[in-house]
Design a protein around this motif. Structure first.
Motif, PDB file in Angstrom:
ATOM      1  N   SER A  32      -0.003   2.595  -3.353  1.00  0.00           N
ATOM      2  CA  SER A  32       0.370   1.856  -2.302  1.00  0.00           C
ATOM      3  C   SER A  32      -0.663   0.634  -1.812  1.00  0.00           C
ATOM      4  O   SER A  32      -1.714   0.991  -1.951  1.00  0.00           O
ATOM      5  N   ARG A  40       0.218  -1.390   0.883  1.00  0.00           N
ATOM      6  CA  ARG A  40       0.378  -1.584   2.346  1.00  0.00           C
ATOM      7  C   ARG A  40       0.579  -0.166   2.870  1.00  0.00           C
ATOM      8  O   ARG A  40       1.280   0.703   2.440  1.00  0.00           O
ATOM      9  N   CYS A  74       4.786   0.003  -0.543  1.00  0.00           N
ATOM     10  CA  CYS A  74       4.112   0.405   0.998  1.00  0.00           C
ATOM     11  C   CYS A  74       4.276   2.065   1.315  1.00  0.00           C
ATOM     12  O   CYS A  74       5.254   2.655   0.953  1.00  0.00           O
TER      13      CYS A  74
END
Length: 329
Positions: A95, A97, A45
């Motif tokens: 990533s 998120r 993330c």
């Protein structure tokens, strides 16, 4: 026999798990992790502070409170194009998120909130899970975020109900729970965990995990943060917690909430690759990547890529649960 997902834990049961001998606790958590999660799969993330500093809250750990003199220079909400560019870079770096943080006490239904809705919509269209943390939300705001395409909302409990007013006095523990309830009503995934190292006792850590694990629906994501003391805040003199304390929290969270993503969050800069590996063994399956975690340092992406290669970890795909739940014809 499959492990039962429970929302009726007692505080005594949580304490019993938390206080198990560490190696036994890690083993139990690892077994449950393997039952419910794909081991070796970690969600990457990226967290971006889209509006920094100037917050009216008095959270004793936070560099963004207007009440304290810290290294953080307040800035207004970022331009949408700039945020979208950062999201594209995050996606290119692996990533899946993208979380946007705004230093607000609560979201206000104004032009800034409308701009955030626009950011959410565009990043959702990029195929990333969009997360936001904007302070307290009412039901209508949660519904608007859901319609814009928000996938998850972060609102940490921080600590136990009993210790809460030693850390924050400008809002209550129940205010936190109310926002979580509003987010869940809007059918948005909840990201809620806490911070250790605030001066709390083990009983407070147990109580916080008890609250999270007895919500009507477990949070889909549980960040475990180690306080990174910031000069200028009331907690600047607090000591960093040990790796073993992080592992105990992660393993207990994994056992109590088997389906949740347990996030190894703030404090990772101070952890060696070996320490992080133990956290993954204990049930952590998500990290934040990038140079900064809101306003505190985070390991650089190259170091994380090296760690993934060394440990044989693979990034988790976006919307994985939804994809797996969709019937194939």
């Amino acid at each position: 026999m499959q492990t039962e997902i429970r929302n009726n834990w007692t505080k005594e049961e949580v304490a019993e798990i938390y206080n198990m001998p560490l190696m036994e606790l890690m083993y139990k958590a690892s077994v449950i992790h393997k039952e419910f999660q794909k081991t070796g799969e970690v969600q990457v993330c990226t967290l971006l502070s889209v509006k920094t500093g100037g917050c009216k809250e008095d959270c004793s750990y936070c560099s963004q409170s207007a009440r304290y003199s810290t290294h953080v220079k307040p800035h207004k909400l970022m331009q949408k194009d700039e945020v979208i560019e950062k999201a594209k870079q995050a996606k290119d770096n692996g990533s899946t998120r993208f979380c946007m943080g705004a230093a607000w006490r609560e979201a206000r239904s104004n032009k800034d909130f409308d701009n955030v809705l626009g950011m959410v919509s565009e990043i959702n269209d990029m195929g990333m899970e969009v997360c936001a943390t904007l302070g307290m939300l009412d039901e209508n705001q949660a519904d608007q975020l859901k319609k814009a395409g928000l996938y998850a909302y972060n609102h940490n409990l921080d600590t136990s109900r009993e210790y809460y007013d030693k850390v924050i006095t400008t809002r209550t523990f129940d205010d936190r729970l109310e926002t979580i309830a509003n987010v869940q009503k809007a059918k948005i995934s909840v990201c809620s965990g806490g911070i250790i190292g605030l001066g709390e006792k083990d009983n407070d850590r147990i109580a916080m995990l008890y609250t999270l694990s007895t919500l009507p629906t477990h949070p889909e994501s549980v960040p475990v943060n180690a306080l990174v003391p910031v000069e200028g805040t009331p907690m600047e003199g607090n000591k960093m917690v040990s790796t073993w304390e992080m592992i105990r929290m992660i393993a207990t969270a994994r056992i109590l909430m088997p389906k949740a993503m347990v996030r190894l969050s703030a404090g990772r800069t101070e952890m060696s690759t070996e320490a992080q590996a133990l956290c993954f063994m204990a049930g952590a399956n998500s990290i934040f990547a990038g140079d900064e975690l809101l306003t505190t340092p985070n390991p650089e992406e190259d170091a994380d890529k090296q760690m993934f290669n060394l440990l044989g970890l693979t990034p988790r795909a976006s919307f994985k649960e939804e994809i797996e739940a969709t019937p194939t014809i």
